[in-house]
Design a protein around this motif. Structure first.
Motif, PDB file in Angstrom:
ATOM      1  N   ASP A  96       0.941  -1.160   0.165  1.00 19.37           N
ATOM      2  CA  ASP A  96       0.055  -0.222  -0.028  1.00 19.37           C
ATOM      3  C   ASP A  96       0.925   1.125   0.162  1.00 19.37           C
ATOM      4  O   ASP A  96       1.699   1.377   1.128  1.00 19.37           O
ATOM      5  N   ASN A  97       0.884   2.107  -1.022  1.00 22.49           N
ATOM      6  CA  ASN A  97       1.853   3.147  -1.316  1.00 22.49           C
ATOM      7  C   ASN A  97       1.607   4.328  -0.091  1.00 22.49           C
ATOM      8  O   ASN A  97       2.553   4.883   0.125  1.00 22.49           O
ATOM      9  N   THR A  98       0.204   4.472   0.235  1.00 25.49           N
ATOM     10  CA  THR A  98       0.119   5.437   1.377  1.00 25.49           C
ATOM     11  C   THR A  98       0.852   5.180   2.664  1.00 25.49           C
ATOM     12  O   THR A  98       1.458   5.899   3.261  1.00 25.49           O
ATOM     13  N   MET A  99       0.641   3.671   2.941  1.00 26.03           N
ATOM     14  CA  MET A  99       1.198   3.363   4.036  1.00 26.03           C
ATOM     15  C   MET A  99       2.961   3.268   3.932  1.00 26.03           C
ATOM     16  O   MET A  99       3.615   3.608   5.079  1.00 26.03           O
ATOM     17  N   LEU A 100       3.302   3.057   2.715  1.00 22.54           N
ATOM     18  CA  LEU A 100       4.872   3.243   2.719  1.00 22.54           C
ATOM     19  C   LEU A 100       5.157   4.629   2.815  1.00 22.54           C
ATOM     20  O   LEU A 100       6.326   4.763   3.540  1.00 22.54           O
ATOM     21  N   ARG A 101       4.563   5.681   2.481  1.00 24.53           N
ATOM     22  CA  ARG A 101       4.922   6.860   2.586  1.00 24.53           C
ATOM     23  C   ARG A 101       4.813   7.105   4.166  1.00 24.53           C
ATOM     24  O   ARG A 101       5.655   7.934   4.665  1.00 24.53           O
ATOM     25  N   ILE A 102       3.788   6.834   4.682  1.00 19.41           N
ATOM     26  CA  ILE A 102       3.601   7.099   6.148  1.00 19.41           C
ATOM     27  C   ILE A 102       4.647   6.296   6.979  1.00 19.41           C
ATOM     28  O   ILE A 102       5.296   6.710   8.124  1.00 19.41           O
ATOM     29  N   GLY A 103       4.900   5.208   6.768  1.00 21.62           N
ATOM     30  CA  GLY A 103       5.767   4.274   7.528  1.00 21.62           C
ATOM     31  C   GLY A 103       7.442   4.968   7.362  1.00 21.62           C
ATOM     32  O   GLY A 103       7.956   5.128   8.349  1.00 21.62           O
ATOM     33  N   SER A 104       7.709   5.557   6.089  1.00 23.46           N
ATOM     34  CA  SER A 104       8.829   6.050   5.773  1.00 23.46           C
ATOM     35  C   SER A 104       8.996   7.535   6.870  1.00 23.46           C
ATOM     36  O   SER A 104      10.201   7.579   7.395  1.00 23.46           O
ATOM     37  N   MET A 105       7.938   8.187   6.608  1.00 20.35           N
ATOM     38  CA  MET A 105       7.895   9.444   7.570  1.00 20.35           C
ATOM     39  C   MET A 105       8.080   9.226   9.059  1.00 20.35           C
ATOM     40  O   MET A 105       8.688   9.774   9.711  1.00 20.35           O
ATOM     41  N   ASN A 106       7.428   8.316   9.440  1.00 21.13           N
ATOM     42  CA  ASN A 106       7.321   7.854  10.584  1.00 21.13           C
ATOM     43  C   ASN A 106       8.891   7.320  11.161  1.00 21.13           C
ATOM     44  O   ASN A 106       9.449   7.932  12.201  1.00 21.13           O
ATOM     45  N   MET A 107       9.575   6.688  10.318  1.00 23.79           N
ATOM     46  CA  MET A 107      10.947   6.343  10.628  1.00 23.79           C
ATOM     47  C   MET A 107      11.758   7.400  10.804  1.00 23.79           C
ATOM     48  O   MET A 107      12.795   7.704  11.456  1.00 23.79           O
TER      49      MET A 107
END
Length: 516
Positions: free
Chosen positions: A241-252
């Motif tokens: 899920d590309n949205t989750m990838l963006r959110i996950g990256s930002m969280n890291m």
């Protein structure tokens, strides 16, 4: 540390989106993520600028190029510190027609290898804020949220993520952070670990593992090779899920990991040739979306177990990804523990006989409410390929510190919640939060725990007993229930008392009639 003031600032941002016409929580967090990323780009640019000024040299690396874009707009206008003062209508044109196209097409080239993880996920960034007024309001509110300290900005983002209340597609839902912390504490990540979450979502497990390492190994980032490993090689997360990838990256990123490997990957469908036996620690709560078609399932997983069930395929995947000696803590639905299909039994047999199954921690039914009421457990195992299970440690979690209804209200003050509370718990408080007790007893699993009776909250079961039960791993199969004897009064005595009461009632009615 999040203060009440910061919380209310974030609440105001959230309210602004809702009243401005964006009600989907995922879309809200996505737009906030873009804006936070744009603000960070300006911080990086300022940092480079200051460095160049100090050294009296030209800037070595520019986030925003010199000159103007194809439409004649100066790249300097792209900077958060500049456009936050611009009139709403002009800001809207700048962000929508200049800055977002730059994020999508030119940013990766401009940044080179550094920050490429984050830049990569911005390649399909969509600007969906509907009005100039809303954009100006959100930029103003976001500008007042302090983002300087690593702890604070990580907490700010986590607080925002907690607002994603709706369950997503494909059965995904947010894992409670205290359960993630428990799993991280149980597996105790080390500075040399290579950690993977093959269904990473918002990267909660990876973030918690990073925070654990910073806390337990304060000198970790002082060593050059360990620092490089931490920022570039340690953390790996997959999602489709590309949205989750963006959110996950930002969280890291906001938790201070410079270049984690967060990438698009359909973990159950793609072949794992390049990923096999690459990781020393797997932490995961994968989505259990029912069944897959054989045609869509990675063939190397079907070699371990022939099934269409996603929960079993994910377990096969974890075994595939782990190096020998690697360990895992993963959440599984209850059915995995006692399911009677051939695939269920075979996978449990593999865990007990071929690998080393360390623990089954049964979670209470409401732990994932309000998203789902499914019963779950944490499986903790070590990949050995040569067995090693002598006994399995079971723990029956009755309370996790929060109410188990849809509201999930805390039952204790904040300093007494989680697996490592700041204040020690009394016996009564421990009954409301079992998590610290789990860690204390987990540490004793090779000692005193083996002596505990099966009537206790935690106990050990020898491998032979589990094999004799067809590798059933449900806790209730082994827990002994002690029935308490209750003595009731003899029926004749109760009947005599009822007759006496009846007599008194009749007498009372006669007296009432006499009064009329």
């Amino acid at each position: 540390m999040l203060t009440g003031e910061i919380r209310s600032q974030i609440d105001r941002i959230w309210d602004a989106f809702w009243s401005g016409g964006i009600a989907n929580p995922l879309e809200v967090i996505e737009q906030i993520t873009y804006l936070m990323f744009i603000r960070r780009l300006d911080d990086l640019h300022t940092l480079e600028e200051n460095k160049a000024n100090r050294l009296k040299q030209p800037m070595a690396r520019r986030v925003f190029p010199e000159g103007e874009d194809a439409k004649g707009r100066s790249y300097e206008d792209y900077r958060w510190s500049r456009f936050k003062h611009v009139a709403p209508a002009d800001m809207y044109v700048l962000v929508g027609e200049h800055l977002f196209p730059y994020l999508r097409t030119d940013l990766v080239r401009q940044l080179g290898n550094d920050d490429s993880t984050y830049a990569q996920h911005m390649k399909d960034a969509r600007f969906t804020i509907p009005t100039p007024a809303l954009l100006a309001k959100v930029v103003d509110l976001l500008d007042h949220v302090p983002m300087e300290a690593r702890d604070t900005k990580g907490d700010v983002y986590e607080y925002m993520l907690a607002k994603i209340a709706a369950a997503g597609q494909n059965g995904q839902f947010r894992t409670p952070r205290h359960i993630i912390r428990l799993m991280v504490e149980v597996t105790a990540p080390q500075p040399t670990d290579v950690i993977c979450d093959p269904a990473c979502g918002t990267a909660g497990f990876l973030v918690a593992a990073g925070e654990h390492l910073r806390e337990r190994f304060p000198r970790l980032l002082h060593d050059a090779s360990q620092r490089k490993h931490f920022h570039h090689c340690m953390f790996h997360g997959f999602d489709f899920d590309n949205t989750m990838l963006r959110i996950g990256s930002m969280n890291m990123l906001l938790h201070g990991v410079e270049s984690p490997d967060i990438r698009y990957r359909d973990s159950l469908a793609q072949d794992h040739a390049g990923e096999e036996e690459k990781y020393t620690l797997v932490l995961a709560n994968p989505p259990f979306a029912g069944s897959l078609d054989y045609e869509n399932t990675a063939k190397d997983l079907l070699q371990i177990v022939k099934t269409k069930k996603t929960e079993l395929l994910f377990l096969a995947l974890f075994l595939r990804l782990l190096k020998p000696g690697g360990r895992a803590a993963v959440i599984v639905p209850d059915g995995v523990l006692f399911g009677s299909s051939k695939a269920h039994k075979e996978l449990r047999r593999i865990l007990v006989e071929d690998q080393k199954l360390d623990a089954v921690i049964k979670l209470p039914g409401g732990v994932f409410k309000p998203y789902a009421g499914v019963s779950t457990a944490i499986l903790v195992f070590t990949k050995t390929n040569s067995g090693g299970t002598d006994f399995v440690w079971f723990y029956d979690v009755e309370a996790d510190g929060w109410s188990l209804d849809d509201k999930r209200q805390p039952l204790l003050s904040e300093d007494k919640l989680g697996p490592v509370p700041k204040t020690a718990l009394t016996e009564d408080e421990q009954a409301k939060n079992n998590l610290p007790d789990i860690l204390a007893r987990w540490a004793q699993r090779d000692g005193n725990e083996q002596e505990r009776p099966r009537t206790a909250q935690s106990f050990c079961v020898p491998k032979a007993d589990i094999a004799a039960q067809g590798y059933d791993l449900s806790l209730n199969r082994y827990k002994e229930v002690v029935h308490k004897a209750i003595e009731h009064r003899p029926p004749k005595e109760i009947l005599a008392e009822l007759a006496k009461l009846e007599q008194e009632i009749q007498q009372g009615m006669k007296e009432l009639e006499g009064m009329l």
